[in-house]
Design an enzyme around this catalytic site. Structure first.
Site, PDB file in Angstrom:
ATOM      1  N   LYS A 287       0.837  -1.199   0.000  1.00  0.00           N
ATOM      2  CA  LYS A 287       0.000   0.000   0.000  1.00  0.00           C
ATOM      3  C   LYS A 287       0.876   1.254   0.000  1.00  0.00           C
ATOM      4  CE  LYS A 287      -3.884  -2.034   2.561  1.00  0.00           C
ATOM      5  NZ  LYS A 287      -4.946  -1.901   1.543  1.00  0.00           N
ATOM      6  N   ARG A 361     -10.002 -11.885   2.067  1.00  0.00           N
ATOM      7  CA  ARG A 361     -10.858 -12.936   1.512  1.00  0.00           C
ATOM      8  C   ARG A 361     -10.166 -14.291   1.568  1.00  0.00           C
ATOM      9  NH1 ARG A 361     -11.181  -9.860  -4.145  1.00  0.00           N
ATOM     10  NH2 ARG A 361     -11.025  -8.142  -2.663  1.00  0.00           N
TER      11      ARG A 361
END
Ligand code: BES
Ligand code: MN
Ligand code: ZN
Length: 513
Positions: A287, A361
Protein backbone atom coordinates in the site's frame (compact mmCIF):
# COMPACT_ATOMS: atom_id res chain seq x y z
CA UNK A 1 -7.92 -6.50 29.84
CA UNK A 2 -6.90 -2.90 29.27
CA UNK A 3 -10.16 -1.24 28.47
CA UNK A 4 -11.10 1.79 30.35
CA UNK A 5 -14.65 2.78 31.24
CA UNK A 6 -14.33 3.49 34.95
CA UNK A 7 -17.79 4.95 35.41
CA UNK A 8 -20.77 3.26 37.08
CA UNK A 9 -24.30 3.49 35.74
CA UNK A 10 -27.07 3.29 38.30
CA UNK A 11 -30.83 3.05 37.89
CA UNK A 12 -32.87 5.30 40.19
CA UNK A 13 -36.60 5.45 40.81
CA UNK A 14 -36.45 8.88 42.45
CA UNK A 15 -37.33 11.93 40.34
CA UNK A 16 -34.29 13.63 38.83
CA UNK A 17 -34.39 16.82 40.95
CA UNK A 18 -34.23 14.74 44.15
CA UNK A 19 -30.96 13.13 43.13
CA UNK A 20 -27.81 14.88 44.25
CA UNK A 21 -25.52 15.32 41.28
CA UNK A 22 -23.36 17.96 39.65
CA UNK A 23 -25.45 17.91 36.48
CA UNK A 24 -28.89 16.76 35.39
CA UNK A 25 -29.84 16.19 31.77
CA UNK A 26 -33.41 16.70 30.61
CA UNK A 27 -34.90 16.40 27.14
CA UNK A 28 -35.82 19.43 25.07
CA UNK A 29 -38.20 18.98 22.13
CA UNK A 30 -38.64 21.13 19.06
CA UNK A 31 -42.44 21.36 18.94
CA UNK A 32 -44.72 19.78 16.33
CA UNK A 33 -44.91 22.68 13.87
CA UNK A 34 -42.73 23.20 10.76
CA UNK A 35 -40.54 25.76 12.49
CA UNK A 36 -38.58 24.43 15.48
CA UNK A 37 -39.79 26.10 18.67
CA UNK A 38 -38.58 24.89 22.03
CA UNK A 39 -40.90 22.66 24.01
CA UNK A 40 -39.60 21.51 27.37
CA UNK A 41 -40.25 17.88 28.24
CA UNK A 42 -42.14 17.26 31.52
CA UNK A 43 -38.90 16.71 33.47
CA UNK A 44 -37.42 19.94 32.12
CA UNK A 45 -40.68 21.80 32.74
CA UNK A 46 -40.73 20.65 36.39
CA UNK A 47 -37.25 22.08 36.93
CA UNK A 48 -38.17 25.24 35.06
CA UNK A 49 -41.17 25.73 37.36
CA UNK A 50 -38.94 25.43 40.41
CA UNK A 51 -36.77 28.20 38.98
CA UNK A 52 -39.66 30.47 38.08
CA UNK A 53 -39.14 30.03 34.34
CA UNK A 54 -35.44 30.83 34.22
CA UNK A 55 -34.55 27.78 32.09
CA UNK A 56 -37.10 28.70 29.41
CA UNK A 57 -35.96 32.33 29.50
CA UNK A 58 -32.29 31.47 29.01
CA UNK A 59 -33.19 28.95 26.32
CA UNK A 60 -35.09 31.63 24.41
CA UNK A 61 -32.17 34.01 24.83
CA UNK A 62 -29.70 31.43 23.49
CA UNK A 63 -31.84 30.28 20.58
CA UNK A 64 -32.17 26.74 21.97
CA UNK A 65 -34.98 25.26 19.87
CA UNK A 66 -34.81 21.57 20.80
CA UNK A 67 -33.42 20.39 17.47
CA UNK A 68 -31.39 17.18 17.58
CA UNK A 69 -27.75 17.87 18.37
CA UNK A 70 -28.42 21.20 20.16
CA UNK A 71 -27.54 21.45 23.83
CA UNK A 72 -27.70 24.18 26.45
CA UNK A 73 -26.21 24.23 29.92
CA UNK A 74 -27.90 26.34 32.59
CA UNK A 75 -26.33 26.93 36.01
CA UNK A 76 -28.84 26.34 38.77
CA UNK A 77 -27.10 26.93 42.12
CA UNK A 78 -30.41 26.92 44.00
CA UNK A 79 -31.15 23.31 43.03
CA UNK A 80 -29.60 20.13 44.49
CA UNK A 81 -28.13 19.62 41.04
CA UNK A 82 -25.98 22.61 40.18
CA UNK A 83 -26.38 22.43 36.41
CA UNK A 84 -29.20 21.55 34.06
CA UNK A 85 -28.27 20.33 30.60
CA UNK A 86 -30.99 20.58 27.96
CA UNK A 87 -30.43 18.14 25.12
CA UNK A 88 -32.42 18.67 21.95
CA UNK A 89 -34.08 15.55 20.50
CA UNK A 90 -36.46 16.99 17.88
CA UNK A 91 -40.21 16.41 17.81
CA UNK A 92 -41.72 14.60 20.80
CA UNK A 93 -43.93 12.53 18.49
CA UNK A 94 -40.85 11.19 16.69
CA UNK A 95 -38.78 10.34 19.74
CA UNK A 96 -37.49 6.75 19.86
CA UNK A 97 -35.72 5.00 22.72
CA UNK A 98 -32.65 4.61 20.50
CA UNK A 99 -32.19 8.41 20.57
CA UNK A 100 -31.49 8.12 24.30
CA UNK A 101 -28.18 6.45 23.48
CA UNK A 102 -26.98 9.76 22.08
CA UNK A 103 -28.50 11.77 24.94
CA UNK A 104 -26.76 9.58 27.53
CA UNK A 105 -23.48 9.81 25.62
CA UNK A 106 -23.73 13.61 25.48
CA UNK A 107 -24.40 13.64 29.23
CA UNK A 108 -21.34 11.51 30.00
CA UNK A 109 -19.12 13.55 27.66
CA UNK A 110 -20.34 16.89 29.03
CA UNK A 111 -19.83 15.80 32.65
CA UNK A 112 -16.34 14.50 31.88
CA UNK A 113 -15.42 17.69 30.01
CA UNK A 114 -16.45 19.76 33.03
CA UNK A 115 -14.64 17.47 35.47
CA UNK A 116 -17.85 16.52 37.26
CA UNK A 117 -18.02 13.38 39.39
CA UNK A 118 -21.73 12.67 39.04
CA UNK A 119 -24.56 13.23 36.61
CA UNK A 120 -28.24 12.36 36.29
CA UNK A 121 -30.19 11.67 33.13
CA UNK A 122 -33.95 12.06 33.49
CA UNK A 123 -35.48 9.38 31.27
CA UNK A 124 -38.82 10.27 29.70
CA UNK A 125 -41.78 8.30 31.06
CA UNK A 126 -43.42 8.14 27.63
CA UNK A 127 -41.14 5.47 26.17
CA UNK A 128 -40.97 1.75 26.85
CA UNK A 129 -39.00 1.64 30.12
CA UNK A 130 -36.86 -1.39 29.22
CA UNK A 131 -35.85 0.07 25.86
CA UNK A 132 -35.13 3.48 27.42
CA UNK A 133 -32.92 1.95 30.12
CA UNK A 134 -31.10 -0.29 27.68
CA UNK A 135 -30.12 2.45 25.23
CA UNK A 136 -29.33 4.95 27.98
CA UNK A 137 -26.96 2.51 29.68
CA UNK A 138 -25.22 1.79 26.37
CA UNK A 139 -24.89 5.49 25.59
CA UNK A 140 -23.58 6.36 29.04
CA UNK A 141 -20.82 3.76 28.89
CA UNK A 142 -19.89 4.44 25.27
CA UNK A 143 -19.97 8.20 25.87
CA UNK A 144 -17.46 7.66 28.63
CA UNK A 145 -15.13 5.59 26.44
CA UNK A 146 -11.64 6.92 25.74
CA UNK A 147 -8.46 5.20 24.61
CA UNK A 148 -5.80 6.55 26.97
CA UNK A 149 -3.40 3.67 27.37
CA UNK A 150 -0.44 5.34 25.62
CA UNK A 151 -0.86 8.86 27.01
CA UNK A 152 1.71 9.54 29.71
CA UNK A 153 0.60 12.95 31.04
CA UNK A 154 -1.77 12.56 34.02
CA UNK A 155 -3.77 15.54 32.79
CA UNK A 156 -4.58 13.59 29.62
CA UNK A 157 -5.60 10.39 31.36
CA UNK A 158 -7.39 11.58 34.48
CA UNK A 159 -11.07 10.60 34.57
CA UNK A 160 -13.68 12.52 36.54
CA UNK A 161 -17.16 11.06 36.09
CA UNK A 162 -17.69 8.30 38.64
CA UNK A 163 -21.41 7.68 38.39
CA UNK A 164 -24.23 8.39 35.98
CA UNK A 165 -27.73 7.95 37.42
CA UNK A 166 -30.70 7.18 35.22
CA UNK A 167 -33.79 8.58 36.84
CA UNK A 168 -37.09 6.87 36.02
CA UNK A 169 -39.62 7.57 38.78
CA UNK A 170 -42.01 4.75 39.57
CA UNK A 171 -40.18 2.26 37.35
CA UNK A 172 -40.16 -1.42 38.23
CA UNK A 173 -36.59 -1.72 39.41
CA UNK A 174 -36.64 -5.53 39.69
CA UNK A 175 -37.52 -6.03 36.03
CA UNK A 176 -35.23 -3.27 34.75
CA UNK A 177 -32.06 -4.21 36.65
CA UNK A 178 -31.36 -7.24 34.41
CA UNK A 179 -32.00 -5.09 31.32
CA UNK A 180 -29.43 -2.59 32.56
CA UNK A 181 -26.93 -5.34 33.39
CA UNK A 182 -27.23 -6.85 29.93
CA UNK A 183 -26.82 -3.47 28.24
CA UNK A 184 -23.78 -2.80 30.37
CA UNK A 185 -22.17 -6.11 29.32
CA UNK A 186 -22.85 -5.29 25.69
CA UNK A 187 -21.43 -1.77 25.92
CA UNK A 188 -18.33 -2.94 27.77
CA UNK A 189 -17.82 -5.52 25.03
CA UNK A 190 -18.02 -2.71 22.46
CA UNK A 191 -15.42 -0.81 24.51
CA UNK A 192 -13.14 -3.83 24.44
CA UNK A 193 -13.54 -4.13 20.67
CA UNK A 194 -12.64 -0.42 20.34
CA UNK A 195 -9.55 -0.94 22.49
CA UNK A 196 -8.41 -3.82 20.30
CA UNK A 197 -8.86 -1.73 17.15
CA UNK A 198 -7.20 1.35 18.67
CA UNK A 199 -4.20 -0.55 20.04
CA UNK A 200 -1.08 -0.27 17.87
CA UNK A 201 -0.14 -3.26 15.75
CA UNK A 202 3.07 -3.73 17.73
CA UNK A 203 0.83 -4.67 20.65
CA UNK A 204 -2.08 -6.45 19.00
CA UNK A 205 -0.44 -9.21 16.99
CA UNK A 206 -2.09 -12.51 16.05
CA UNK A 207 -0.46 -13.97 19.18
CA UNK A 208 -1.95 -11.24 21.39
CA UNK A 209 -5.38 -11.61 19.78
CA UNK A 210 -5.23 -15.31 20.69
CA UNK A 211 -4.33 -14.45 24.29
CA UNK A 212 -7.28 -12.08 24.50
CA UNK A 213 -9.52 -14.87 23.20
CA UNK A 214 -8.18 -17.17 25.92
CA UNK A 215 -8.89 -14.54 28.59
CA UNK A 216 -12.43 -14.09 27.27
CA UNK A 217 -12.93 -17.86 27.30
CA UNK A 218 -11.67 -18.20 30.88
CA UNK A 219 -13.91 -15.36 32.12
CA UNK A 220 -17.03 -16.67 30.38
CA UNK A 221 -16.73 -20.47 30.49
CA UNK A 222 -16.19 -20.81 26.75
CA UNK A 223 -14.15 -23.48 25.01
CA UNK A 224 -11.08 -22.08 23.29
CA UNK A 225 -8.77 -23.72 20.77
CA UNK A 226 -5.82 -21.80 19.37
CA UNK A 227 -4.07 -23.12 16.26
CA UNK A 228 -0.47 -21.95 15.88
CA UNK A 229 1.33 -21.98 12.50
CA UNK A 230 2.11 -25.71 12.79
CA UNK A 231 -1.48 -26.68 13.55
CA UNK A 232 -2.71 -24.29 10.85
CA UNK A 233 -0.47 -26.17 8.39
CA UNK A 234 -1.68 -29.53 9.69
CA UNK A 235 -5.30 -28.38 9.14
CA UNK A 236 -4.34 -27.39 5.57
CA UNK A 237 -5.45 -23.79 6.08
CA UNK A 238 -2.86 -22.87 3.49
CA UNK A 239 -4.38 -19.53 2.52
CA UNK A 240 -4.07 -18.28 6.11
CA UNK A 241 -0.55 -19.67 6.26
CA UNK A 242 0.39 -17.93 3.01
CA UNK A 243 -0.97 -14.53 4.05
CA UNK A 244 0.80 -14.74 7.41
CA UNK A 245 4.02 -16.12 6.01
CA UNK A 246 5.68 -12.75 5.45
CA UNK A 247 5.77 -11.83 9.14
CA UNK A 248 7.90 -13.02 12.03
CA UNK A 249 4.64 -12.86 14.02
CA UNK A 250 3.14 -16.08 12.74
CA UNK A 251 -0.60 -16.49 12.12
CA UNK A 252 -3.08 -17.84 14.64
CA UNK A 253 -6.49 -19.41 14.15
CA UNK A 254 -8.85 -18.79 17.06
CA UNK A 255 -11.89 -20.93 17.78
CA UNK A 256 -14.16 -20.07 20.74
CA UNK A 257 -17.31 -22.06 21.49
CA UNK A 258 -20.32 -21.10 23.58
CA UNK A 259 -22.78 -23.86 24.49
CA UNK A 260 -26.15 -23.18 26.09
CA UNK A 261 -26.79 -25.26 29.23
CA UNK A 262 -29.10 -27.85 27.68
CA UNK A 263 -27.31 -28.16 24.34
CA UNK A 264 -27.49 -31.53 22.60
CA UNK A 265 -26.80 -32.96 19.16
CA UNK A 266 -29.88 -31.24 17.73
CA UNK A 267 -28.97 -27.73 18.94
CA UNK A 268 -28.41 -25.44 15.95
CA UNK A 269 -24.87 -24.16 15.48
CA UNK A 270 -24.09 -20.60 14.41
CA UNK A 271 -20.66 -19.27 13.43
CA UNK A 272 -19.40 -15.71 13.79
CA UNK A 273 -16.27 -15.26 11.69
CA UNK A 274 -14.11 -12.15 11.95
CA UNK A 275 -11.23 -10.99 9.75
CA UNK A 276 -8.20 -10.64 12.03
CA UNK A 277 -5.49 -8.91 9.96
CA UNK A 278 -3.60 -7.24 12.81
CA UNK A 279 -1.75 -5.25 10.18
CA UNK A 280 -2.28 -5.06 6.43
CA UNK A 281 0.68 -3.54 4.60
CA UNK A 282 -0.62 -5.11 1.39
CA UNK A 283 2.27 -7.57 0.98
CA UNK A 284 4.24 -7.28 -2.30
CA UNK A 285 1.30 -5.27 -3.68
CA UNK A 286 2.30 -2.84 -0.97
CA UNK A 287 0.00 0.00 0.00
CA UNK A 288 1.13 3.61 -0.51
CA UNK A 289 1.65 6.25 2.17
CA UNK A 290 -1.79 7.47 3.12
CA UNK A 291 -3.27 3.99 3.04
CA UNK A 292 -0.82 2.29 5.42
CA UNK A 293 -1.42 4.45 8.48
CA UNK A 294 -4.90 3.10 9.16
CA UNK A 295 -4.26 -0.54 8.52
CA UNK A 296 -4.09 -1.58 12.15
CA UNK A 297 -7.90 -1.49 11.97
CA UNK A 298 -7.91 -4.51 9.67
CA UNK A 299 -8.78 -6.74 12.63
CA UNK A 300 -12.03 -4.90 13.41
CA UNK A 301 -14.10 -7.91 12.29
CA UNK A 302 -12.14 -10.07 14.74
CA UNK A 303 -12.67 -7.46 17.47
CA UNK A 304 -16.43 -7.55 16.85
CA UNK A 305 -16.51 -11.34 17.11
CA UNK A 306 -14.40 -11.35 20.29
CA UNK A 307 -16.60 -8.58 21.72
CA UNK A 308 -19.75 -10.59 21.03
CA UNK A 309 -18.21 -13.68 22.65
CA UNK A 310 -17.23 -11.60 25.69
CA UNK A 311 -20.85 -10.58 26.37
CA UNK A 312 -22.51 -13.74 25.15
CA UNK A 313 -23.29 -15.17 28.62
CA UNK A 314 -25.32 -12.07 29.47
CA UNK A 315 -27.49 -12.72 26.40
CA UNK A 316 -27.67 -16.51 26.86
CA UNK A 317 -28.60 -17.53 23.31
CA UNK A 318 -30.28 -20.92 22.83
CA UNK A 319 -27.92 -21.96 20.05
CA UNK A 320 -24.30 -23.12 20.01
CA UNK A 321 -22.12 -20.21 18.90
CA UNK A 322 -18.66 -20.59 17.40
CA UNK A 323 -16.50 -17.46 17.41
CA UNK A 324 -13.88 -17.92 14.71
CA UNK A 325 -10.96 -15.61 13.97
CA UNK A 326 -8.26 -16.25 11.38
CA UNK A 327 -5.46 -13.85 12.27
CA UNK A 328 -2.28 -12.81 10.47
CA UNK A 329 -0.04 -9.88 9.55
CA UNK A 330 0.26 -9.08 5.83
CA UNK A 331 3.87 -7.92 5.36
CA UNK A 332 6.77 -8.16 2.95
CA UNK A 333 9.74 -10.51 3.45
CA UNK A 334 11.60 -13.36 1.81
CA UNK A 335 8.88 -15.65 3.20
CA UNK A 336 5.94 -13.58 2.00
CA UNK A 337 3.53 -14.97 -0.59
CA UNK A 338 3.76 -13.46 -4.06
CA UNK A 339 1.55 -12.42 -6.93
CA UNK A 340 1.59 -15.48 -9.18
CA UNK A 341 1.52 -18.03 -6.37
CA UNK A 342 -1.13 -20.73 -6.53
CA UNK A 343 -2.35 -21.97 -3.16
CA UNK A 344 -4.66 -24.82 -2.19
CA UNK A 345 -7.28 -23.75 0.36
CA UNK A 346 -8.63 -25.67 3.36
CA UNK A 347 -11.52 -27.01 1.27
CA UNK A 348 -9.26 -28.10 -1.61
CA UNK A 349 -10.00 -25.34 -4.14
CA UNK A 350 -6.94 -23.65 -5.64
CA UNK A 351 -6.45 -19.89 -5.79
CA UNK A 352 -4.15 -17.96 -8.10
CA UNK A 353 -2.86 -14.94 -6.21
CA UNK A 354 -3.13 -11.89 -8.45
CA UNK A 355 -2.84 -9.31 -5.68
CA UNK A 356 -1.39 -9.88 -2.22
CA UNK A 357 -3.43 -6.94 -0.90
CA UNK A 358 -6.65 -8.92 -1.43
CA UNK A 359 -5.66 -11.01 1.61
CA UNK A 360 -8.77 -10.75 3.80
CA UNK A 361 -10.86 -12.94 1.51
CA UNK A 362 -8.07 -15.54 1.57
CA UNK A 363 -7.92 -15.99 5.33
CA UNK A 364 -11.72 -15.82 5.52
CA UNK A 365 -12.05 -18.52 2.86
CA UNK A 366 -10.24 -21.04 5.07
CA UNK A 367 -12.24 -19.91 8.12
CA UNK A 368 -15.61 -20.19 6.33
CA UNK A 369 -14.98 -23.73 5.14
CA UNK A 370 -13.74 -24.63 8.65
CA UNK A 371 -16.99 -23.22 10.12
CA UNK A 372 -19.17 -25.18 7.77
CA UNK A 373 -17.21 -28.37 8.46
CA UNK A 374 -18.01 -27.92 12.16
CA UNK A 375 -21.70 -28.25 11.29
CA UNK A 376 -22.68 -24.60 11.40
CA UNK A 377 -25.84 -24.01 9.36
CA UNK A 378 -25.84 -20.25 9.85
CA UNK A 379 -22.74 -18.12 9.38
CA UNK A 380 -22.08 -14.39 9.67
CA UNK A 381 -18.70 -12.98 8.76
CA UNK A 382 -17.47 -9.46 9.47
CA UNK A 383 -14.51 -8.02 7.61
CA UNK A 384 -12.85 -4.72 6.77
CA UNK A 385 -12.71 -6.23 3.32
CA UNK A 386 -12.77 -3.61 0.57
CA UNK A 387 -12.20 0.06 -0.03
CA UNK A 388 -14.78 -0.41 -2.79
CA UNK A 389 -17.51 -0.92 -0.20
CA UNK A 390 -16.67 2.48 1.30
CA UNK A 391 -16.83 4.03 -2.16
CA UNK A 392 -20.27 2.48 -2.62
CA UNK A 393 -21.84 3.20 0.77
CA UNK A 394 -19.76 5.89 2.46
CA UNK A 395 -17.94 5.64 5.77
CA UNK A 396 -20.88 4.90 8.13
CA UNK A 397 -22.69 2.05 6.42
CA UNK A 398 -21.65 -1.59 6.19
CA UNK A 399 -22.38 -3.65 3.08
CA UNK A 400 -24.44 -6.80 3.62
CA UNK A 401 -24.33 -9.76 1.23
CA UNK A 402 -26.44 -12.88 1.80
CA UNK A 403 -27.24 -16.22 0.18
CA UNK A 404 -30.46 -16.67 2.20
CA UNK A 405 -33.39 -14.26 2.63
CA UNK A 406 -34.46 -15.35 6.14
CA UNK A 407 -30.95 -15.11 7.59
CA UNK A 408 -30.44 -11.78 5.87
CA UNK A 409 -33.68 -10.50 7.41
CA UNK A 410 -32.63 -11.75 10.85
CA UNK A 411 -29.38 -9.74 10.59
CA UNK A 412 -31.14 -6.62 9.27
CA UNK A 413 -33.79 -6.85 12.03
CA UNK A 414 -31.05 -7.19 14.65
CA UNK A 415 -29.26 -4.17 13.15
CA UNK A 416 -32.47 -2.14 13.37
CA UNK A 417 -32.58 -2.78 17.12
CA UNK A 418 -28.86 -2.15 17.63
CA UNK A 419 -28.95 1.09 15.64
CA UNK A 420 -26.05 0.03 13.39
CA UNK A 421 -26.32 0.83 9.71
CA UNK A 422 -26.23 -1.90 7.04
CA UNK A 423 -27.30 -1.87 3.41
CA UNK A 424 -28.04 -4.99 1.37
CA UNK A 425 -25.81 -5.42 -1.68
CA UNK A 426 -26.21 -7.97 -4.51
CA UNK A 427 -24.17 -11.10 -5.20
CA UNK A 428 -24.31 -10.32 -8.92
CA UNK A 429 -23.78 -13.69 -10.66
CA UNK A 430 -22.52 -12.14 -13.88
CA UNK A 431 -19.43 -10.81 -12.10
CA UNK A 432 -18.31 -14.33 -11.18
CA UNK A 433 -16.50 -14.64 -14.49
CA UNK A 434 -14.11 -11.91 -13.31
CA UNK A 435 -12.66 -14.42 -10.83
CA UNK A 436 -11.87 -17.06 -13.50
CA UNK A 437 -8.26 -18.18 -13.73
CA UNK A 438 -6.86 -20.17 -16.66
CA UNK A 439 -4.55 -22.18 -14.40
CA UNK A 440 -6.30 -22.44 -11.01
CA UNK A 441 -9.88 -22.77 -9.74
CA UNK A 442 -10.09 -19.01 -9.26
CA UNK A 443 -8.16 -15.76 -8.97
CA UNK A 444 -8.26 -13.71 -5.78
CA UNK A 445 -9.35 -10.45 -7.42
CA UNK A 446 -11.80 -9.33 -10.08
CA UNK A 447 -11.67 -6.21 -12.21
CA UNK A 448 -11.94 -2.64 -11.00
CA UNK A 449 -15.73 -2.23 -10.98
CA UNK A 450 -17.82 -3.95 -8.33
CA UNK A 451 -14.89 -4.63 -6.01
CA UNK A 452 -17.02 -5.22 -2.92
CA UNK A 453 -19.21 -7.64 -4.87
CA UNK A 454 -16.38 -9.69 -6.38
CA UNK A 455 -14.82 -9.98 -2.91
CA UNK A 456 -18.14 -11.34 -1.60
CA UNK A 457 -18.47 -13.68 -4.60
CA UNK A 458 -15.00 -15.00 -3.84
CA UNK A 459 -16.06 -15.80 -0.25
CA UNK A 460 -19.22 -17.49 -1.50
CA UNK A 461 -17.05 -20.05 -3.30
CA UNK A 462 -16.16 -21.40 0.16
CA UNK A 463 -19.74 -21.67 1.41
CA UNK A 464 -21.74 -24.83 0.71
CA UNK A 465 -25.27 -25.24 2.06
CA UNK A 466 -24.92 -22.94 5.07
CA UNK A 467 -27.02 -19.81 5.30
CA UNK A 468 -24.48 -17.06 5.12
CA UNK A 469 -24.30 -13.30 5.58
CA UNK A 470 -21.13 -11.37 4.78
CA UNK A 471 -20.72 -7.91 6.34
CA UNK A 472 -18.13 -5.61 4.76
CA UNK A 473 -17.39 -3.19 7.62
CA UNK A 474 -14.40 -1.38 6.05
CA UNK A 475 -16.17 1.99 6.51
CA UNK A 476 -17.89 1.91 9.91
CA UNK A 477 -15.09 -0.01 11.69
CA UNK A 478 -13.42 3.31 12.46
CA UNK A 479 -14.45 6.92 12.70
CA UNK A 480 -12.61 10.08 11.53
CA UNK A 481 -15.15 12.59 12.83
CA UNK A 482 -16.07 12.15 16.47
CA UNK A 483 -19.79 11.96 17.32
CA UNK A 484 -21.55 11.60 20.70
CA UNK A 485 -20.70 8.14 21.96
CA UNK A 486 -18.34 7.41 19.06
CA UNK A 487 -14.94 9.07 19.44
CA UNK A 488 -12.30 9.10 16.73
CA UNK A 489 -10.80 5.66 16.07
CA UNK A 490 -12.21 2.16 16.46
CA UNK A 491 -16.00 2.06 16.82
CA UNK A 492 -16.63 -1.52 17.94
CA UNK A 493 -19.12 -1.69 15.05
CA UNK A 494 -20.90 -5.04 14.79
CA UNK A 495 -20.77 -6.18 18.43
CA UNK A 496 -24.27 -4.91 19.26
CA UNK A 497 -25.84 -6.33 16.10
CA UNK A 498 -24.25 -9.74 16.67
CA UNK A 499 -25.56 -9.87 20.25
CA UNK A 500 -29.06 -8.84 19.12
CA UNK A 501 -28.95 -11.48 16.42
CA UNK A 502 -27.87 -14.24 18.80
CA UNK A 503 -30.45 -13.27 21.42
CA UNK A 504 -33.17 -13.74 18.80
CA UNK A 505 -31.86 -17.13 17.65
CA UNK A 506 -32.94 -20.43 19.11
CA UNK A 507 -34.51 -23.76 18.22
CA UNK A 508 -37.97 -22.16 18.46
CA UNK A 509 -37.06 -19.00 16.55
CA UNK A 510 -35.03 -20.95 14.00
CA UNK A 511 -36.14 -20.97 10.38
CA UNK A 512 -34.72 -24.48 9.96
CA UNK A 513 -37.25 -27.28 9.45
N1 BES B 1 -8.01 -4.14 4.41
C1 BES B 1 -8.21 -3.73 3.07
C2 BES B 1 -9.54 -3.00 2.85
C3 BES B 1 -9.72 -1.68 3.58
C4 BES B 1 -9.45 -0.50 2.93
C5 BES B 1 -10.21 -1.65 4.86
C6 BES B 1 -9.64 0.70 3.58
C7 BES B 1 -10.40 -0.44 5.52
C8 BES B 1 -10.12 0.74 4.87
C9 BES B 1 -8.18 -4.94 2.15
O1 BES B 1 -7.38 -5.99 2.54
C10 BES B 1 -7.68 -4.47 0.82
O2 BES B 1 -6.54 -4.11 0.76
N2 BES B 1 -8.54 -4.50 -0.20
C11 BES B 1 -8.17 -4.07 -1.49
C12 BES B 1 -8.68 -5.10 -2.47
C13 BES B 1 -8.10 -4.96 -3.86
C14 BES B 1 -6.62 -5.28 -3.86
C15 BES B 1 -8.83 -5.88 -4.80
C16 BES B 1 -8.83 -2.72 -1.75
O3 BES B 1 -9.94 -2.48 -1.25
O4 BES B 1 -8.20 -1.89 -2.40
MN1 MN C 1 -5.35 -5.74 1.86
ZN1 ZN D 1 -6.98 -6.14 4.55
Amino acid sequence: MCFDVPMNVALDTSPAPDLQAALVTVLAFSGEGDKATLELGPEAAALDAKLAGRIAAIAAEEGMNGEPGKTLLVHTPELGTKRVLLVGVGKASELTALELRKVAAVTAEEAEKRHLASAVLALPATLDAAAAVRYAVEGAILGNYRYTKWLTDDNDTKRYLEALHLSLPGADHASLAPVAARAESAARAVAMARDLVNAPPVEVTPRRLAEVAQEIAAENQLECIIYDEHKIAAEKMNLLLAVGGGSAEQPRFIHLTYRPKDADASTPQVALVGKGLTYDAGGYNIKPTGALEDMKIDMAGAAAVLGAMKAIRAFGPKVIVHGIVPSAENLVSHNAYKPGDIIRSHNGKTVEIMNTDAEGRLILADALSYAEKLGCTKIVDLATLTGACMIALGPYTAGLFANDEAWKKAVLDAAQRSGEDFWAMPLTKKLKSMLKSPIADMKNIGERWGGAITAALFLQEFIGKAHWVHLDIAGPASNDKPEPGVPRGGTGFGVLTLLELLAAEGPAASTEA
